[in-house]
Design an enzyme around this catalytic site. Structure first.
Site, PDB file in Angstrom:
ATOM      1  N   LYS A  43       0.837  -1.198   0.000  1.00  0.00           N
ATOM      2  CA  LYS A  43       0.000   0.000   0.000  1.00  0.00           C
ATOM      3  C   LYS A  43       0.875   1.253   0.000  1.00  0.00           C
ATOM      4  O   LYS A  43       1.764   1.379   0.825  1.00  0.00           O
ATOM      5  CB  LYS A  43      -0.907  -0.014   1.234  1.00  0.00           C
ATOM      6  CG  LYS A  43      -1.867  -1.194   1.249  1.00  0.00           C
ATOM      7  CD  LYS A  43      -2.602  -1.310   2.574  1.00  0.00           C
ATOM      8  CE  LYS A  43      -1.682  -1.636   3.717  1.00  0.00           C
ATOM      9  NZ  LYS A  43      -2.384  -1.860   5.006  1.00  0.00           N
ATOM     10  N   THR A  58      -7.918   9.031  10.248  1.00  0.00           N
ATOM     11  CA  THR A  58      -7.446   7.894   9.437  1.00  0.00           C
ATOM     12  C   THR A  58      -7.122   6.684  10.302  1.00  0.00           C
ATOM     13  O   THR A  58      -6.459   5.756   9.839  1.00  0.00           O
ATOM     14  CB  THR A  58      -6.157   8.289   8.678  1.00  0.00           C
ATOM     15  OG1 THR A  58      -5.204   8.774   9.634  1.00  0.00           O
ATOM     16  CG2 THR A  58      -6.434   9.350   7.644  1.00  0.00           C
ATOM     17  N   GLY A  66      -7.243   3.230  11.698  1.00  0.00           N
ATOM     18  CA  GLY A  66      -7.864   1.960  11.320  1.00  0.00           C
ATOM     19  C   GLY A  66      -7.970   1.707   9.829  1.00  0.00           C
ATOM     20  O   GLY A  66      -8.630   0.764   9.396  1.00  0.00           O
ATOM     21  N   THR A  67      -7.273   2.518   9.038  1.00  0.00           N
ATOM     22  CA  THR A  67      -7.388   2.338   7.575  1.00  0.00           C
ATOM     23  C   THR A  67      -6.857   0.977   7.126  1.00  0.00           C
ATOM     24  O   THR A  67      -7.464   0.326   6.280  1.00  0.00           O
ATOM     25  CB  THR A  67      -6.616   3.440   6.812  1.00  0.00           C
ATOM     26  OG1 THR A  67      -5.322   3.569   7.403  1.00  0.00           O
ATOM     27  CG2 THR A  67      -7.322   4.765   6.881  1.00  0.00           C
ATOM     28  N   GLY A  68      -5.708   0.565   7.683  1.00  0.00           N
ATOM     29  CA  GLY A  68      -5.101  -0.697   7.249  1.00  0.00           C
ATOM     30  C   GLY A  68      -5.986  -1.890   7.585  1.00  0.00           C
ATOM     31  O   GLY A  68      -6.184  -2.795   6.768  1.00  0.00           O
ATOM     32  N   CYS A  69      -6.533  -1.874   8.802  1.00  0.00           N
ATOM     33  CA  CYS A  69      -7.426  -2.964   9.240  1.00  0.00           C
ATOM     34  C   CYS A  69      -8.647  -3.017   8.337  1.00  0.00           C
ATOM     35  O   CYS A  69      -9.091  -4.093   7.908  1.00  0.00           O
ATOM     36  CB  CYS A  69      -7.904  -2.717  10.669  1.00  0.00           C
ATOM     37  SG  CYS A  69      -6.581  -2.388  11.835  1.00  0.00           S
TER      38      CYS A  69
HETATM   39  O1  PXL Z   1      -3.980  -0.392  12.302  1.00  0.00           O
HETATM   40  C1  PXL Z   1      -3.186  -1.209  13.039  1.00  0.00           C
HETATM   41  C2  PXL Z   1      -3.848  -1.711  14.270  1.00  0.00           C
HETATM   42  C3  PXL Z   1      -4.240  -3.020  14.333  1.00  0.00           C
HETATM   43  N1  PXL Z   1      -4.811  -3.557  15.428  1.00  0.00           N
HETATM   44  C4  PXL Z   1      -5.027  -2.824  16.504  1.00  0.00           C
HETATM   45  C5  PXL Z   1      -4.681  -1.494  16.495  1.00  0.00           C
HETATM   46  C6  PXL Z   1      -4.083  -0.900  15.352  1.00  0.00           C
HETATM   47  C7  PXL Z   1      -3.696   0.488  15.320  1.00  0.00           C
HETATM   48  O2  PXL Z   1      -3.733   1.231  16.253  1.00  0.00           O
HETATM   49  O3  PXL Z   1      -4.931  -0.776  17.569  1.00  0.00           O
HETATM   50  C8  PXL Z   1      -5.669  -3.438  17.701  1.00  0.00           C
END
Ligand code: PXL
Length: 268
Positions: free
Chosen positions: A175, A206, A208-211
């Site tokens: 990404k 932004t 939590g974008t990756g999750c």
């Molecule tokens: O975005 C990565 C991520 C994944 N999982 C948890 C997170 C974060 C980012 O803060 O808290 C539990």
């Protein structure tokens, strides 16, 4: 459409924007049946991470047994796994139950700098999880750590994606959001490269974008989209969620998973 079963193995974010919570919200609005195996609990809000509490590998393994021995899953994603011991446990259960649709988001460090994966766990991620992975979804810093390649151009992203495939994954999406300019994501499926260009939004919301991206990709694959169509849909999903980000708290607010539903209303 058949109701697909999707599982996330990840960390809990008490603030609700990332981790397990982002995954379950994404699964639900995309009309999949969501399940969760919690690897760690974080105490967290929009300002940062105040605490990280990993579960025992046994607690993670028992949750996986419960889900796989009874319900099963059409696709599984991993997020924050925290330790080498938890990764080993997860890999053991994924092998035992022959899980073939595995999306790995190699979460390492939260925005504020807190470690969500211990440094010494990188080797376990590479050795045990990558060989089981259908598609891995690193951002640029994560791709650099995993491949040892310094990434500053799209051509470097392609080299890293190819190297990840040589390390055992079937496909890699690197990404490009951390590079300047329009964000371009690069997919390598073992044969071909695809580029997905998005729009950059001026927002601090932004978290939590990756999750959210990897959760949307997981649903697309569970629902039978081919890989490039699933990546495109996941990028659309996260772009809408960012464009409609939620201003709550005093720091980086979450993205808005509900935006996808509103779009569905407009389309109808
Ligand atoms: O975005 C990565 C991520 C994944 N999982 C948890 C997170 C974060 C980012 O803060 O808290 C539990």
């Amino acid at each position: 459409m058949k109701l697909c079963r999707v599982l996330t193995i990840a960390g809990s974010d008490s603030g609700g924007g990332a981790g397990i919570q982002a995954d379950l919200k994404t699964f639900t609005v995309m009309r999949a049946y969501g399940m969760s195996v919690i690897a760690a609990v974080t105490a967290q809000n929009t300002m940062g991470v105040q605490g990280v509490y990993p579960l025992s590998p046994e607690a993670v393994g028992t949750q996986l047994e419960s889900v796989f021995s009874d319900i099963g899953a059409d696709a599984v994603k991993t997020g924050m796994l925290f330790s080498a011991a938890i990764i080993t446990e997860v890999a053991t259960k994924l092998r035992k139950f022959n899980i073939s649709n595995l999306i790995v988001d190699p979460v390492m460090i939260a925005k504020g700098g807190s470690r969500l994966l211990e440094e010494e766990a990188t080797a376990a991620l590479k050795d045990e999880l990558l060989p089981l992975t259908t598609v891995i979804t690193p951002n640029i810093p994560e791709a650099e750590v995993l491949t040892g390649i310094k990434i500053s151009t799209i051509s470097d992203m392609k080299k890293a994606a190819k190297k990840l495939v040589s390390m055992g994954v079937k496909a890699a999406v690197v990404k490009g959001g951390h590079l300047p300019g329009e964000p371009v994501d690069v997919l390598y499926d073992g044969q071909q490269f695809f580029e997905f260009t998005g729009q950059r939004y001026q927002t601090k919301n932004t978290h939590g974008t990756g999750c959210t991206f990897s959760a949307a990709l997981t649903v697309g694959l569970a629902q039978g989209l081919d890989l490039s169509a699933a990546v495109e849909q996941a990028k659309d999903f996260v772009s809408l969620a960012i464009a409609n980000g939620i201003s709550i708290g005093h720091g980086h607010g979450p993205t808005n998973h509900l935006a996808w539903l509103d779009r569905a209303h407009e389309v109808r």
